[in-house]
Design an enzyme around this catalytic site. Structure first.
Site, PDB file in Angstrom:
ATOM      1  N   LYS A  39      53.456  38.276  78.155  1.00  0.00           N
ATOM      2  CA  LYS A  39      52.908  38.763  79.434  1.00  0.00           C
ATOM      3  C   LYS A  39      51.706  37.922  79.841  1.00  0.00           C
ATOM      4  CE  LYS A  39      53.787  43.692  80.002  1.00  0.00           C
ATOM      5  NZ  LYS A  39      53.232  45.016  80.135  1.00  0.00           N
TER       6      LYS A  39
ATOM      7  N   ARG B 180      50.434  55.126  93.103  1.00  0.00           N
ATOM      8  CA  ARG B 180      51.879  55.332  92.951  1.00  0.00           C
ATOM      9  C   ARG B 180      52.532  53.982  92.742  1.00  0.00           C
ATOM     10  NH1 ARG B 180      52.558  57.315  98.831  1.00  0.00           N
ATOM     11  NH2 ARG B 180      50.998  55.657  98.900  1.00  0.00           N
ATOM     12  N   GLU B 181      53.508  53.915  91.887  1.00  0.00           N
ATOM     13  CA  GLU B 181      54.249  52.666  91.752  1.00  0.00           C
ATOM     14  C   GLU B 181      54.977  52.397  93.069  1.00  0.00           C
ATOM     15  OE1 GLU B 181      56.572  52.421  88.154  1.00  0.00           O
ATOM     16  OE2 GLU B 181      54.890  53.177  86.989  1.00  0.00           O
TER      17      GLU B 181
ATOM     18  N   ALA C  42      63.720  66.902  99.000  1.00  0.00           N
ATOM     19  CA  ALA C  42      64.610  67.429  97.952  1.00  0.00           C
ATOM     20  C   ALA C  42      65.550  66.331  97.474  1.00  0.00           C
ATOM     21  CB  ALA C  42      65.414  68.599  98.512  1.00  0.00           C
TER      22      ALA C  42
ATOM     23  N   GLY D 194      61.169  61.795  88.410  1.00  0.00           N
ATOM     24  CA  GLY D 194      61.188  61.026  87.166  1.00  0.00           C
ATOM     25  C   GLY D 194      60.004  60.091  87.144  1.00  0.00           C
TER      26      GLY D 194
ATOM     27  N   CYS E 112      55.084  58.971  84.901  1.00  0.00           N
ATOM     28  CA  CYS E 112      53.928  59.877  84.913  1.00  0.00           C
ATOM     29  C   CYS E 112      54.284  61.359  84.980  1.00  0.00           C
ATOM     30  CB  CYS E 112      53.009  59.522  86.074  1.00  0.00           C
ATOM     31  SG  CYS E 112      52.160  57.962  85.793  1.00  0.00           S
TER      32      CYS E 112
ATOM     33  N   LYS F  11      62.303  55.333  91.577  1.00  0.00           N
ATOM     34  CA  LYS F  11      61.945  55.403  92.990  1.00  0.00           C
ATOM     35  C   LYS F  11      62.075  53.985  93.556  1.00  0.00           C
ATOM     36  CE  LYS F  11      57.560  55.496  94.176  1.00  0.00           C
ATOM     37  NZ  LYS F  11      56.140  55.860  94.309  1.00  0.00           N
TER      38      LYS F  11
HETATM   39  P1  NAD Z   1      52.253  50.149  80.788  1.00  0.00           P
HETATM   40  O1  NAD Z   1      53.076  50.532  79.623  1.00  0.00           O
HETATM   41  O2  NAD Z   1      52.915  49.545  81.980  1.00  0.00           O
HETATM   42  O3  NAD Z   1      51.143  49.095  80.327  1.00  0.00           O
HETATM   43  C1  NAD Z   1      50.390  49.216  79.185  1.00  0.00           C
HETATM   44  C2  NAD Z   1      49.946  47.804  78.753  1.00  0.00           C
HETATM   45  O4  NAD Z   1      49.036  47.920  77.676  1.00  0.00           O
HETATM   46  C3  NAD Z   1      51.086  46.919  78.290  1.00  0.00           C
HETATM   47  O5  NAD Z   1      51.054  45.680  78.969  1.00  0.00           O
HETATM   48  C4  NAD Z   1      50.806  46.711  76.790  1.00  0.00           C
HETATM   49  O6  NAD Z   1      51.232  45.453  76.312  1.00  0.00           O
HETATM   50  C5  NAD Z   1      49.299  46.859  76.755  1.00  0.00           C
HETATM   51  N1  NAD Z   1      48.735  47.203  75.448  1.00  0.00           N
HETATM   52  C6  NAD Z   1      49.159  48.146  74.556  1.00  0.00           C
HETATM   53  N2  NAD Z   1      48.358  48.152  73.473  1.00  0.00           N
HETATM   54  C7  NAD Z   1      47.396  47.224  73.684  1.00  0.00           C
HETATM   55  C8  NAD Z   1      46.269  46.767  72.940  1.00  0.00           C
HETATM   56  N3  NAD Z   1      45.982  47.292  71.740  1.00  0.00           N
HETATM   57  N4  NAD Z   1      45.514  45.791  73.463  1.00  0.00           N
HETATM   58  C9  NAD Z   1      45.799  45.247  74.664  1.00  0.00           C
HETATM   59  N5  NAD Z   1      46.849  45.639  75.427  1.00  0.00           N
HETATM   60  C10 NAD Z   1      47.632  46.612  74.935  1.00  0.00           C
HETATM   61  O7  NAD Z   1      51.425  51.422  81.200  1.00  0.00           O
HETATM   62  P2  NAD Z   1      51.011  51.918  82.674  1.00  0.00           P
HETATM   63  O8  NAD Z   1      52.179  52.457  83.381  1.00  0.00           O
HETATM   64  O9  NAD Z   1      50.178  50.861  83.317  1.00  0.00           O
HETATM   65  O10 NAD Z   1      50.079  53.156  82.304  1.00  0.00           O
HETATM   66  C11 NAD Z   1      48.806  52.985  81.716  1.00  0.00           C
HETATM   67  C12 NAD Z   1      48.086  54.313  81.732  1.00  0.00           C
HETATM   68  O11 NAD Z   1      47.813  54.698  83.087  1.00  0.00           O
HETATM   69  C13 NAD Z   1      48.882  55.480  81.131  1.00  0.00           C
HETATM   70  O12 NAD Z   1      48.003  56.347  80.483  1.00  0.00           O
HETATM   71  C14 NAD Z   1      49.482  56.160  82.346  1.00  0.00           C
HETATM   72  O13 NAD Z   1      49.719  57.529  82.133  1.00  0.00           O
HETATM   73  C15 NAD Z   1      48.387  55.984  83.379  1.00  0.00           C
HETATM   74  N6  NAD Z   1      48.867  55.957  84.771  1.00  0.00           N
HETATM   75  C16 NAD Z   1      49.999  55.279  85.090  1.00  0.00           C
HETATM   76  C17 NAD Z   1      50.418  55.238  86.415  1.00  0.00           C
HETATM   77  C18 NAD Z   1      51.678  54.518  86.808  1.00  0.00           C
HETATM   78  O14 NAD Z   1      52.098  54.687  87.952  1.00  0.00           O
HETATM   79  N7  NAD Z   1      52.302  53.747  85.946  1.00  0.00           N
HETATM   80  C19 NAD Z   1      49.656  55.873  87.413  1.00  0.00           C
HETATM   81  C20 NAD Z   1      48.486  56.533  87.043  1.00  0.00           C
HETATM   82  C21 NAD Z   1      48.096  56.566  85.712  1.00  0.00           C
HETATM   83  C1  UDX Z   2      52.968  59.610  90.582  1.00  0.00           C
HETATM   84  C2  UDX Z   2      51.815  60.166  91.433  1.00  0.00           C
HETATM   85  O1  UDX Z   2      52.247  60.324  92.799  1.00  0.00           O
HETATM   86  C3  UDX Z   2      50.612  59.237  91.358  1.00  0.00           C
HETATM   87  O2  UDX Z   2      49.518  59.796  92.065  1.00  0.00           O
HETATM   88  C4  UDX Z   2      50.239  59.049  89.888  1.00  0.00           C
HETATM   89  O3  UDX Z   2      49.169  58.159  89.755  1.00  0.00           O
HETATM   90  C5  UDX Z   2      51.428  58.527  89.088  1.00  0.00           C
HETATM   91  O4  UDX Z   2      52.543  59.429  89.257  1.00  0.00           O
HETATM   92  P1  UDX Z   2      54.791  57.689  90.884  1.00  0.00           P
HETATM   93  O5  UDX Z   2      55.394  58.260  89.649  1.00  0.00           O
HETATM   94  O6  UDX Z   2      54.582  56.232  90.971  1.00  0.00           O
HETATM   95  O7  UDX Z   2      53.366  58.377  91.175  1.00  0.00           O
HETATM   96  O8  UDX Z   2      55.734  58.066  92.125  1.00  0.00           O
HETATM   97  P2  UDX Z   2      55.855  59.286  93.154  1.00  0.00           P
HETATM   98  O9  UDX Z   2      55.974  58.701  94.490  1.00  0.00           O
HETATM   99  O10 UDX Z   2      54.842  60.313  92.939  1.00  0.00           O
HETATM  100  O11 UDX Z   2      57.290  59.876  92.750  1.00  0.00           O
HETATM  101  C6  UDX Z   2      57.510  60.476  91.483  1.00  0.00           C
HETATM  102  C7  UDX Z   2      58.908  61.034  91.423  1.00  0.00           C
HETATM  103  O12 UDX Z   2      59.049  62.136  92.315  1.00  0.00           O
HETATM  104  C8  UDX Z   2      59.998  60.027  91.825  1.00  0.00           C
HETATM  105  O13 UDX Z   2      61.100  60.171  90.954  1.00  0.00           O
HETATM  106  C9  UDX Z   2      60.368  60.440  93.229  1.00  0.00           C
HETATM  107  O14 UDX Z   2      61.688  60.109  93.560  1.00  0.00           O
HETATM  108  C10 UDX Z   2      60.178  61.944  93.153  1.00  0.00           C
HETATM  109  N1  UDX Z   2      59.900  62.567  94.455  1.00  0.00           N
HETATM  110  C11 UDX Z   2      58.753  62.278  95.126  1.00  0.00           C
HETATM  111  C12 UDX Z   2      60.806  63.489  94.991  1.00  0.00           C
HETATM  112  O15 UDX Z   2      61.849  63.774  94.388  1.00  0.00           O
HETATM  113  N2  UDX Z   2      60.504  64.088  96.189  1.00  0.00           N
HETATM  114  C13 UDX Z   2      59.361  63.830  96.864  1.00  0.00           C
HETATM  115  O16 UDX Z   2      59.164  64.434  97.938  1.00  0.00           O
HETATM  116  C14 UDX Z   2      58.451  62.893  96.329  1.00  0.00           C
END
Ligand code: NAD
Ligand code: UDX
Length: 462
Positions: free
Chosen positions: A35, A174-175, A284, A289, A292, A352
């Site tokens: 990465k 949000r992703e 709906a 999924g 998070c 999504k």
């Molecule tokens: P991710 O799995 O995409 O990324 C985690 C990264 O951390 C990876 O690149 C991995 O290689 C790295 N890593 C692991 N151990 C490590 C170490 N010891 N040193 C350095 N790097 C290391 O995770 P994510 O989706 O970015 O989520 C991160 C956190 O943020 C989680 O707690 C998640 O719940 C939270 N979060 C995620 C989202 C989201 O939309 N994905 C949104 C809000 C909060």
């Molecule tokens: C979510 C939260 O929205 C975000 O604030 C947090 O930081 C991470 O988790 P994300 O998982 O990226 O974000 O996507 P989101 O747009 O919230 O959708 C989550 C799931 O719910 C998806 O599977 C989506 O298809 C579903 N969804 C969302 C529904 O089924 N109906 C809706 O009206 C909205």
């Protein structure tokens, strides 16, 4: 300001790149060498709209660097973000081992000077104090090592214990719209009890708070909510649990609509116009999924359990969602009767649109269940078909376009509402199919257009 972000996944990389874009000097640390190599060349390891462009401009301006060396990151940053994953364990709890490793790693590499250690990962309530303890453990390890190395080097160690504070700064992006969300947040939450640390965090986010990088610069400043550590950690879980429950609620109503002949899209509009309810997250479909909602709701249920409280509403939201994940299967059985020997095509795989993330995607359940019932499963997903990423996928043939997908299928299921699925040549696709059944798992398509194209159209609650 000088920033270090440890863990460059969906959250860490977006945070690091956006902070560099607004002028901070950022070092991103990840222990995944591949990465880091990719990011150094300006490429994003994940698909996220706008991210590569921001990364490349930050690299060019010299505001961002990537490394596997945590000591370089810790020594650079006055603010150190922990943004590693906290995936679910089979019990529903979060697996906090990555946070633990990083917190210890920070402690082992602290080299003097005041630092703010920021929990951006979603961590169980109470983790702020736990991280402080782990950092102290890391410092103790460092002292032991240096002591073993000789008295001279021991003298170099300052008194670290009072030299750092821990802040909880939960992430709400949000992703699929992560860069947009970072520049246009609804709020910034800062949990902690050190005014010095909170002030530094406010300074860090000032350009975002002042909307200098917002799409609408005329909006009022972004609200910044300063709380204690546990409340900030709880805000993250409560927000996700509320949104997931809202979706489970509308899915439950959709299932009743299916039985009484009402249309959930009209019902959602009708209730969403009530400002107390709001129109968002009332779509709906085949359930929520992603990385998070499922893990965070389960973790909150587990935390409640640890404290002797049964979170009944949250458990119901989870079980409604589990049932909803199978709604497409039920509808396929109603339309095709026996699924054994049939071919089902999935339009979309990711949880999504606008992401390549397959973590806890409803498509994975559907594939597993269809395989179990003896159906052949094919899929087309704009990003998965293009990148060839197959992590977590088995039992499915991934096609290169929607027409190849339709060819020979008995039914299609729209799993992910990718924008490009609104302009496919559905009339042509229907002709290529053995039975032209369309299960619209996201109520994304226009029923009349689908019928005109030759499909038997089946939505969710409409
Ligand atoms: P991710 O799995 O995409 O990324 C985690 C990264 O951390 C990876 O690149 C991995 O290689 C790295 N890593 C692991 N151990 C490590 C170490 N010891 N040193 C350095 N790097 C290391 O995770 P994510 O989706 O970015 O989520 C991160 C956190 O943020 C989680 O707690 C998640 O719940 C939270 N979060 C995620 C989202 C989201 O939309 N994905 C949104 C809000 C909060
Ligand atoms: C979510 C939260 O929205 C975000 O604030 C947090 O930081 C991470 O988790 P994300 O998982 O990226 O974000 O996507 P989101 O747009 O919230 O959708 C989550 C799931 O719910 C998806 O599977 C989506 O298809 C579903 N969804 C969302 C529904 O089924 N109906 C809706 O009206 C909205």
């Amino acid at each position: 300001m000088r920033v270090c972000v440890i863990g460059t996944g969906y959250v860490g990389l977006v945070t690091g790149a956006c902070l560099a874009h607004i002028g901070h000097s950022v070092i991103c640390v990840d222990n995944n060498e591949e990465k880091v190599k990719l990011m150094k060349s300006g490429q994003s390891p994940i698909f996220e709209p706008g991210l590569s462009e921001i990364m490349q401009s930050a690299i060019q301006s010299g505001n961002i660097e990537f490394t596997t060396d945590i000591s370089a990151g810790v020594s650079h940053g006055e603010i150190l973000f922990i943004a590693v994953g906290t995936p679910p364990l089979p019990t529903g709890e979060s697996d906090t081992r990555y946070v633990e490793a990083v917190a210890r790693g920070i402690g082992a590499n602290l080299d003097g000077g005041y630092k703010v250690i920021v929990n951006k990962s979603t961590v169980p309530i109470g983790s702020g104090d736990w991280v402080r303890m782990l950092v102290m453990d890391g410092i103790a390890e460092q002292k032991t090592l240096v002591t073993a190395g000789g008295a001279a080097s021991q003298e170099k160690l300052p008194e670290y214990a009072s030299e750092f504070d821990v802040v909880s700064n939960p992430e709400f992006l949000r992703e699929g719209s992560a860069v947009y969300d970072t520049f246009n947040p609804d709020r910034i939450v800062l949990g902690g009890n050190s005014p010095r640390a909170i002030d530094m965090m406010k300074e860090l986010y000032a350009p975002i708070v002042e909307r200098n990088f917002a799409s609408d610069k005329s909006l009022p400043q972004v609200p910044v909510l300063a709380t204690d550590l546990s409340s900030a950690e709880m805000i993250k879980y409560a927000a996700n649990a509320f949104l997931a429950t809202k979706i489970s609620f509308i899915n439950e109503v959709a299932n009743i609509c299916d039985r009484v002949g009402a249309d959930i899209t009209q019902v959602a509009k009708g209730i969403g116009l009530d400002s107390r309810i709001g129109s968002k997250f009332l779509q709906a479909g085949i359930g929520w999924g992603g990385s998070c909602f499922p893990k965070d709701v389960s973790a909150l249920v587990h935390t409640a359990d640890d404290y002797g409280y049964e979170a009944q509403l949250l458990k119901a939201a989870v079980s409604v969602n589990e049932r909803q994940r199978l709604i497409a299967l039920e509808k396929l059985q109603q339309a095709l009767k026996i699924l054994k020997g049939k071919t089902v095509g999935l339009l979309g795989l990711t949880f999504k649109p606008d992401t390549d993330d397959l973590r806890d995607a409803p498509a994975l359940n559907l594939i597993e269940q269809l395989n179990r019932l003896g159906a052949k499963v094919k899929a087309y997903d704009p990003i998965i078909s293009q990148t060839g990423m197959r992590h977590g996928l088995s039992g499915v043939l991934v096609e290169t376009d929607a027409e190849r997908l339709a060819d020979g299928c008995d039914a299609l299921v729209l799993v992910t509402e990718w924008e490009q699925f609104s302009n496919l040549d559905y009339a042509k696709m229907a002709k290529l199919m053995s039975h032209a059944v369309m299960i619209d798992g996201r109520n994304f398509l226009d029923p009349e257009t689908m019928v005109r194209a030759g499909f038997q159209y089946i939505g969710v609650g409409r």
